[in-house]
Enzyme design. Structure first.
Site, PDB file in Angstrom:
ATOM      1  N   THR A 180      -7.753  25.062 -21.137  1.00 63.07           N
ATOM      2  CA  THR A 180      -6.701  25.652 -20.306  1.00 63.07           C
ATOM      3  C   THR A 180      -5.387  25.608 -21.085  1.00 63.07           C
ATOM      4  O   THR A 180      -5.365  25.287 -22.270  1.00 63.07           O
ATOM      5  CB  THR A 180      -6.561  24.863 -18.996  1.00 63.07           C
ATOM      6  OG1 THR A 180      -6.063  23.557 -19.311  1.00 63.07           O
ATOM      7  CG2 THR A 180      -7.901  24.757 -18.262  1.00 63.07           C
ATOM      8  N   GLY A 185     -16.950  28.211 -15.439  1.00 59.84           N
ATOM      9  CA  GLY A 185     -17.603  28.684 -14.219  1.00 59.84           C
ATOM     10  C   GLY A 185     -16.826  29.735 -13.458  1.00 59.84           C
ATOM     11  O   GLY A 185     -15.990  30.452 -14.003  1.00 59.84           O
ATOM     12  N   ALA A 242     -11.921  24.236 -18.613  1.00 62.37           N
ATOM     13  CA  ALA A 242     -12.368  24.796 -17.329  1.00 62.37           C
ATOM     14  C   ALA A 242     -13.509  25.776 -17.579  1.00 62.37           C
ATOM     15  O   ALA A 242     -13.532  26.485 -18.595  1.00 62.37           O
ATOM     16  CB  ALA A 242     -11.216  25.489 -16.606  1.00 62.37           C
ATOM     17  N   CYS A 264     -28.577  30.468  -6.108  1.00 60.98           N
ATOM     18  CA  CYS A 264     -29.187  31.791  -5.995  1.00 60.98           C
ATOM     19  C   CYS A 264     -30.446  31.777  -5.138  1.00 60.98           C
ATOM     20  O   CYS A 264     -30.947  32.832  -4.748  1.00 60.98           O
ATOM     21  CB  CYS A 264     -29.490  32.340  -7.392  1.00 60.98           C
ATOM     22  SG  CYS A 264     -28.005  32.448  -8.417  1.00 60.98           S
TER      23      CYS A 264
END
Length: 647
Positions: free
Chosen positions: A274, A283, A281, A44
């Site tokens: 998953t 993000g 998993a 960012c």
């Protein structure tokens, strides 16, 4: 037996998970595989390094390979790419990108944190464009900054009006570059609804940014020096930033046979597993649940990725910690303004066919009598029956962040709009008012729930007027010189009780003011006298943010840039009177302006200090229409200064 966890991808989710695993256990073997050179960097902050607000590149590196390896005893393999996953045998095929060595590595648990990549559509002339950039990582940042530093570009085009696109536009302007933003939609900043985004549109124009909406890029020509739009418009540029969104890095998951969602995100359960229980998993690559609606969505934000990384590490080590979904709370700086949002916007709620109510208010960031108070445009969306808060949006020069954080916390805590009225928030004049903007939003929403107030929204007004509706504007007459809704007629609030006979009792009376407060007071007078009343939510300020503050005024206008109608004036200006309008709420800025102008003789100069750019947004046009001369404007932090010579 020692458990071995391999993490694919660093940055927010992967690096957080790696550190958390080590904090939980000294025995677990942790391997972090990262395709790039850097394992943990401040995504960012990248635009601000290009704009040179952040001076040192090293400050973008949150954690180095050596630093993290030494501190957490983690086997970090950067510049290494995972080529494939064999879930049946619990093995990865990895390629060392420096030596081209390909080898296999076994795992007990696997965490995928591959992130997302910029969308690059097949635009004609794309491959021949030598000055086209995307921004996602440190190498991208280095390319853009090196180009700006060495080539000294004069013009830039930013394709896409999302967070990265707008932040890049601001930082390129800070480098002295003329910027054009091209956005295919009818607004920038998709989390906002259009009337809130329109405030930013005006501000971008004030800052000299050219803004092209509802137009896409058809092709590039002359090795990228020409951008040709869908309507045939040609724009010359020295560089182009492509920022139209991201798509999940899902190739590994796809080839491993893991379940993917309709948008390509990796499907995970509440525990971030998953479709294979040994593969987790997190993000930007995963499909998440929208906290408000419970529907599946993709929300690529750093905060949720960090939280998911920590949670996945906990769960891999035997916990059953449930991910509650993503609220989508976000914030961005747009030149002198801050914009923030949380939860669902109107567009989303309409798509889901949910019933909702909306409130717009325009309070000051802190007590008006303390210097520096600036207005906040705050919107809250809620369920009229239950008071559940669906979402909120805010734009302002100061105090936006803390209000949005309070509302986001309220949503997560299950509070209603009525509960907002009871929040005891910190107050001292430099920071807030005795009734905080969050409290005020709660009061207005509660009035709607209790039937004390009925609203008409900004987008319904013109149709109502065209259909013969009676719309009274209860502001002072001079305020209408700065803009009014066509078809409205003026009865100032203080005159209303004496002019009730002018209003038909058989029709609903619609009431408008500057921001909504005087309209509410007028509606109570009318209701208590037997009238049916509806308020224009947010008043002229909200209505005009979309339809333009130069609408329906019979005045010529100059450039949207504050400097567009200013007389060149290099001499020192002799000021005859100074009028401080900072921190004042309507109608006082315009009333005090009138008093100040009335006290002057022809040719004398008034100096105005303003914090509410909205209240006097059309001062250049008003000055010209009245025959006055705007000599100069200056802006310092939140304060805008105008020098006007009376005619």
């Amino acid at each position: 037996m020692t458990q071995k966890v391999i993490i694919v991808g660093g940055v927010a989710g992967g690096a957080t998970a790696a550190a958390r695993l080590r904090r939980i256990s000294e025995e677990v073997e942790v391997v972090l595989v990262e395709r790039g050179e850097h394992i943990s960097f401040a995504n960012c902050g990248l635009p601000y390094y290009i704009g040179e607000t952040i001076k040192e590149r090293s400050k973008l590196l949150v954690q180095t390979v050596k630093g993290m390896s030494d501190r957490f005893n983690i086997d970090i393999r950067n510049l290494s790419e995972v080529l494939s996953i064999d879930p049946l045998n619990k093995k990865l095929t990895i390629k060392n990108l420096q030596t081209d060595e390909v080898y296999e590595e076994s795992y007990d648990k696997l965490l995928l944190s591959p992130g997302a990549r910029p969308i690059v559509p097949p635009i004609q002339g794309l491959n021949g464009n030598h000055t086209l950039f995307t921004l996602r990582n440190i190498p991208d940042t280095d390319k853009i900054k090196n180009f700006v530093d060495s080539q000294n570009p004069k013009k830039a085009v930013v394709i896409g009006g999302g967070f990265i696109g707008i932040e890049m536009a601001e930082n390129l302007v800070d480098r002295g570059i003329d910027v054009t933003i091209i956005e295919m939609g009818n607004q920038i900043m998709a989390p906002l609804d259009i009337e809130m985004a329109s405030i930013l549109h005006t501000h971008l124009l004030e800052k000299g940014v050219k803004l092209i909406l509802e137009n896409g890029v058809q092709s590039f020509a002359d090795q990228g020096k020409k951008v040709i739009l869908a309507d045939g418009t040609e724009i010359e540029t020295d560089m182009t930033i492509l920022s139209i969104g991201v798509t999940p890095e899902n190739e590994l998951a796809k080839t491993a046979g893991l379940e993917l969602g309709v948008r390509g995100g990796i499907v995970v359960n509440d525990w971030l597993q998953t479709s294979n229980e040994d593969i987790y998993a997190v993000g930007d690559a995963v499909e998440v649940v929208d906290y408000i609606s419970g529907t599946k969505t993709m929300i690529p934000l750093a905060g949720p990725a960090n939280r998911q990384g920590r949670m996945a590490a906990n769960n891999m080590m035997g916990n059953r910690e449930k991910y509650q979904g993503t609220l989508g709370t976000s914030i961005a700086k747009v030149f002198d303004l801050t914009v923030a949002a949380t939860g669902n916007n109107e567009k989303t709620l309409k798509r889901l066919s949910l019933s909702y109510e909306v409130v717009h208010i325009h309070p000051s960031s802190h007590a008006g009598y303390y210097p520096g108070a600036a207005p906040i445009a705050l919107k809250i969306i809620f369920d009229k029956e239950t008071g559940k808060i669906f979402g909120a949006q805010a734009v302002g020069a100061d105090g936006v962040d803390k209000r949005m954080d309070v509302i986001a916390t309220a949503i997560k805590g299950g509070l209603t709009v009525e509960d907002l009225t009871n929040l005891e928030l910190s107050y001292a004049p430099p920071y807030s008012s005795a009734k905080d903007p969050v409290n005020i939003a709660g009061y207005v929403a509660s009035n709607i729930m209790e039937g004390k107030l009925e609203m008409i929204q900004w987008h319904e007004v013109d149709e109502m007027v065209a259909g013969g509706g009676v719309l009274i504007d209860v502001r002072e007459p001079m305020e209408r010189e700065f803009g009014y809704i066509k078809g409205s007629f003026n009865i100032p609030l203080n005159d209303l009780r004496n002019r009730l006979a002018e209003l038909p009792k058989e029709q609903t009376i619609y009431v408008s003011c500057q921001v909504g407060l005087r309209g509410y007071l007028a509606s109570r007078i009318l209701k208590n006298n037997g009238y049916q009343v509806k308020n224009v939510d947010g008043g002229w300020k909200t209505y005009s943010s979309v339809f333009g503050t130069n609408i329906n005024k019979n005045v010529e206008t100059g450039s949207n840039d504050l400097g567009g109608t200013i007389v060149e004036n290099t001499k020192e200006i002799k000021v005859d009177t100074v009028v401080d309008l900072t921190g004042l709420t309507c109608p006082m800025p315009i009333i005090n302006l009138k008093k100040g102008m009335d006290s002057l003789d022809s040719g004398q100069v008034i100096e105005l200090h303003v914090t509410d750019r909205g209240a006097l947004n059309d001062l250049p046009a008003w000055s010209k229409n009245a025959g006055h001369t705007l000599l100069k404007t200056e802006q310092y932090e939140n304060i805008i200064k105008f020098w006007i010579a009376k005619n």
